[in-house]
Write a protein that holds these residues in place. Structure first.
Motif, PDB file in Angstrom:
ATOM      1  N   PRO A 105      50.276  21.417  22.314  1.00  9.30           N
ATOM      2  CA  PRO A 105      50.631  22.674  23.004  1.00  9.30           C
ATOM      3  C   PRO A 105      49.802  23.836  22.480  1.00  9.30           C
ATOM      4  N   PRO A 106      49.592  24.859  23.298  1.00 10.02           N
ATOM      5  CA  PRO A 106      48.717  25.983  22.897  1.00 10.02           C
ATOM      6  C   PRO A 106      49.130  26.632  21.583  1.00 10.02           C
ATOM      7  N   ALA A 107      50.423  26.808  21.380  1.00  6.95           N
ATOM      8  CA  ALA A 107      50.869  27.476  20.155  1.00  6.95           C
ATOM      9  C   ALA A 107      50.483  26.681  18.915  1.00  6.95           C
ATOM     10  N   GLY A 126      38.155  34.431  30.266  1.00  4.49           N
ATOM     11  CA  GLY A 126      39.152  34.203  31.296  1.00  4.49           C
ATOM     12  C   GLY A 126      39.801  32.841  31.299  1.00  4.49           C
ATOM     13  N   ILE A 127      39.661  32.068  30.233  1.00  2.19           N
ATOM     14  CA  ILE A 127      40.309  30.756  30.153  1.00  2.19           C
ATOM     15  C   ILE A 127      41.688  30.938  29.540  1.00  2.19           C
ATOM     16  N   ALA A 128      42.732  30.595  30.294  1.00  2.00           N
ATOM     17  CA  ALA A 128      44.098  30.771  29.826  1.00  2.00           C
ATOM     18  C   ALA A 128      44.438  29.722  28.774  1.00  2.00           C
ATOM     19  N   PRO A 129      45.372  30.010  27.879  1.00  2.00           N
ATOM     20  CA  PRO A 129      45.806  29.008  26.899  1.00  2.00           C
ATOM     21  C   PRO A 129      46.297  27.732  27.600  1.00  2.00           C
ATOM     22  N   HIS A 130      45.930  26.579  27.058  1.00  2.00           N
ATOM     23  CA  HIS A 130      46.278  25.312  27.680  1.00  2.00           C
ATOM     24  C   HIS A 130      46.401  24.241  26.600  1.00  2.00           C
ATOM     25  N   TRP A 131      46.992  23.121  27.016  1.00  2.00           N
ATOM     26  CA  TRP A 131      47.116  22.008  26.089  1.00  2.00           C
ATOM     27  C   TRP A 131      45.714  21.448  25.814  1.00  2.00           C
ATOM     28  N   ALA A 132      45.451  21.130  24.547  1.00  2.00           N
ATOM     29  CA  ALA A 132      44.131  20.625  24.169  1.00  2.00           C
ATOM     30  C   ALA A 132      44.271  19.668  22.988  1.00  2.00           C
ATOM     31  N   PRO A 133      43.380  18.696  22.875  1.00  2.00           N
ATOM     32  CA  PRO A 133      43.447  17.765  21.743  1.00  2.00           C
ATOM     33  C   PRO A 133      42.932  18.405  20.460  1.00  2.00           C
ATOM     34  N   LEU A 134      43.258  17.802  19.344  1.00  2.00           N
ATOM     35  CA  LEU A 134      42.758  18.286  18.060  1.00  2.00           C
ATOM     36  C   LEU A 134      41.240  18.220  18.001  1.00  2.00           C
ATOM     37  N   SER A 135      40.656  17.155  18.550  1.00  2.00           N
ATOM     38  CA  SER A 135      39.206  16.997  18.524  1.00  2.00           C
ATOM     39  C   SER A 135      38.530  18.054  19.382  1.00  2.00           C
ATOM     40  N   LEU A 136      37.502  18.679  18.826  1.00  2.00           N
ATOM     41  CA  LEU A 136      36.736  19.670  19.574  1.00  2.00           C
ATOM     42  C   LEU A 136      35.685  19.033  20.462  1.00  2.00           C
ATOM     43  N   ASP A 137      35.507  17.728  20.343  1.00  2.00           N
ATOM     44  CA  ASP A 137      34.560  16.997  21.191  1.00  2.00           C
ATOM     45  C   ASP A 137      35.205  15.671  21.582  1.00  2.00           C
ATOM     46  N   PRO A 138      36.145  15.695  22.543  1.00  2.00           N
ATOM     47  CA  PRO A 138      36.871  14.468  22.903  1.00  2.00           C
ATOM     48  C   PRO A 138      35.951  13.333  23.338  1.00  2.00           C
ATOM     49  N   ALA A 139      34.875  13.649  24.082  1.00  2.00           N
ATOM     50  CA  ALA A 139      33.955  12.586  24.503  1.00  2.00           C
ATOM     51  C   ALA A 139      33.292  11.939  23.290  1.00  2.00           C
TER      52      ALA A 139
END
Length: 488
Positions: A105-107, A126-139
């Motif tokens: 979660p964003p928080a 302009g990118i709103a907070p969103h769910w993201a993985p811990l890895s900064l390079d998922p690929a």
């Protein structure tokens, strides 16, 4: 070795693959050994690159997936019982990158070290907070996880093979190291523009074999020397029924050992040559410990290695001295390590994501202007692990080092074989001891390089670790089909 009749000896010849088919095993079980040989051969021949996404790596990964399917179809019930600690450690290593891919979660994501500044940059465009993985390079994390599979499946497969099958599999390492040495000789003879150099980005004046990096090739040569010496000492301790075959095999082992040493010098790898001194010392100790009942064995082995080393220096002394003359502190790797240290501190105890090094490091390169514009690895596997995996990755590495030390101590303290006439058990004990030194070579080199980031050396490490995991059982013959020395 006890006397063996002619027909029995013919049945024990090393490459008698179709004569001793175990019909009690299912077809997936019977396919595991040849598939494992195919994966290891492909890794050593095609997996010597240093960047993600190479075609050779894709072939090795595809074969690793095939081996994984076979292992799942024929999963042995005794594996978790006999090798619980190893399986748990392997599972943890494979799970770490997958956990880094879980959406947060964003928080929580913005509260992680190094993410708040990224979240602010995203908000500014302009990118709103969103769910993201811990890895900064998922690929990159996915690619790194896939790259782990060939070594992981090889390790599990090696735990399930019979002693004879494991010996055959292991023999590929010195044989393909020898093939790489012969290719290296041709590369040096062909000069910087030799068409035999397999990678576009590589050193142009040294032997690289099937690798893009001469330092990584040097690691394979050192491990090949250790395994060749194990076979040689086993032959020395266990005279075979056929003197001509034994003499021929010993000659091949000596030629292999000498060729690998010459190729090691031609790599011009400073770390590789330094670790080569450790390798030669370990071979003498291996012969001395194995031949305590034959005190002349170690003396003869030491004298022969000294002669080989003196002859090898005639081929590679100039190249080695040219490299040693350079100031190692002028090497860009020290600046890369320093910058990696800064980046690792920035991303804290959870890291930036396995496989994200190339994506992350450019943010910090302005602090070290001597670094080349493109850097694919940290030249220190432990620093790179800390940056990408944080403390969990370092704890896994520390656990592995502890496991290696424990297994190595057991291998060196145990007698060579409970039954001195059991040639295969003697060879297995010697290979287990050689494997402990081979792992040490890779662990030491990882402090100044990234050898464990190549599929070829990952696969080699998997086989060495399998010998350490199974050492006691193979020495005593438990869970194996009894066999004489399979090369005499």
């Amino acid at each position: 070795m006890s006397t063996i009749s002619g027909p029995a000896l013919r049945r024990a010849v090393f490459f008698s693959a179709g004569r001793n088919v175990d019909h009690t095993r299912s077809w997936p079980q019977r396919l595991i050994a040849p598939c494992a040989m195919l994966v290891l051969a492909a890794a050593l021949l095609l997996g010597g690159g240093t960047m993600q996404g190479l075609p050779g790596d894709a072939i090795v990964i595809a074969l690793g997936l095939l081996l994984a399917v076979l292992l799942l179809a024929a999963w042995p019930a005794h594996l978790l019982r006999d090798h619980r600690a190893e399986c748990i450690l392997l599972l943890a290593v494979l799970l770490l990158p997958l956990l880094q891919l879980l959406p947060l979660p964003p928080a929580l994501w913005t509260a992680l070290p190094g993410r708040a500044a990224l979240a602010a940059e995203q908000a500014s465009v302009g990118i709103a907070p969103h769910w993201a993985p811990l890895s900064l390079d998922p690929a990159g994390t996915w690619r790194a996880w896939l790259a782990m599979l060939p070594a992981a499946t090889l390790f599990v497969a090696a735990l399930t093979l019979s002693r004879r099958e494991l010996l055959r599999l292991t023999l590929l390492i010195p044989l393909l190291a020898l093939a790489g040495a012969l290719l290296g000789f041709a590369q040096v003879a062909g000069g910087p523009d030799s068409p035999l150099r397999l990678f576009a980005y590589t050193q142009r004046s040294s032997a690289e074999g099937f690798f893009a990096n001469r330092d990584h090739f040097a690691d394979l040569l050192n491990i090949g020397m250790l395994l060749s010496a194990a076979w040689l000492i086993a032959l020395w301790l266990q005279p075979g029924a056929r003197a001509a075959r034994r003499a021929l095999t010993m000659a091949v082992a000596w030629v292999t050992l000498a060729s690998l040493l010459v190729a090691l010098l031609l790599t011009q790898s400073r770390a590789g040559v330094a670790l080569g001194a450790l390798t030669l010392t370990a071979i003498v100790v291996l012969a001395w410990r194995a031949g305590q009942a034959k005190p002349r064995l170690a003396r003869r082995m030491a004298l022969a290695l000294l002669v080989i080393a003196m002859l090898a220096l005639q081929w590679g002394l100039y190249a080695v001295l040219a490299r040693l003359h350079q100031d190692p502190f002028e090497d860009a790797r020290w600046w890369i390590m320093r910058t990696t240290w800064i980046a690792a501190q920035h991303y804290g105890w959870l890291g930036s994501g396995i496989g994200s090094f190339v994506h992350v490091l450019p943010q910090f390169q302005a602090r070290a202007t001597l670094i080349p514009p493109y850097v694919n690895h940290a030249h220190d596997d432990y620093l790179e692990l800390w940056l990408e995996g944080g403390m969990p990755a370092l704890l896994l590495m520390l656990t592995f080092v502890g496991w290696w030390a424990w297994r190595s101590l057991r291998a060196w303290r145990a007698p060579i074989a409970d039954d001195p006439s059991d040639g295969a058990a003697t060879l297995s004990a010697l290979i287990t001891r050689a494997a402990s030194v081979g792992v040490l070579v890779l662990l030491l080199h990882a402090t100044v390089d990234y050898a464990l980031r190549t599929l070829a050396l990952e696969a080699t490490l998997a086989i060495l670790c399998a010998w350490l995991a199974r050492g006691a059982a193979l020495r005593k013959g438990r869970g194996t089909r009894a066999a004489p020395l399979p090369i005499a």
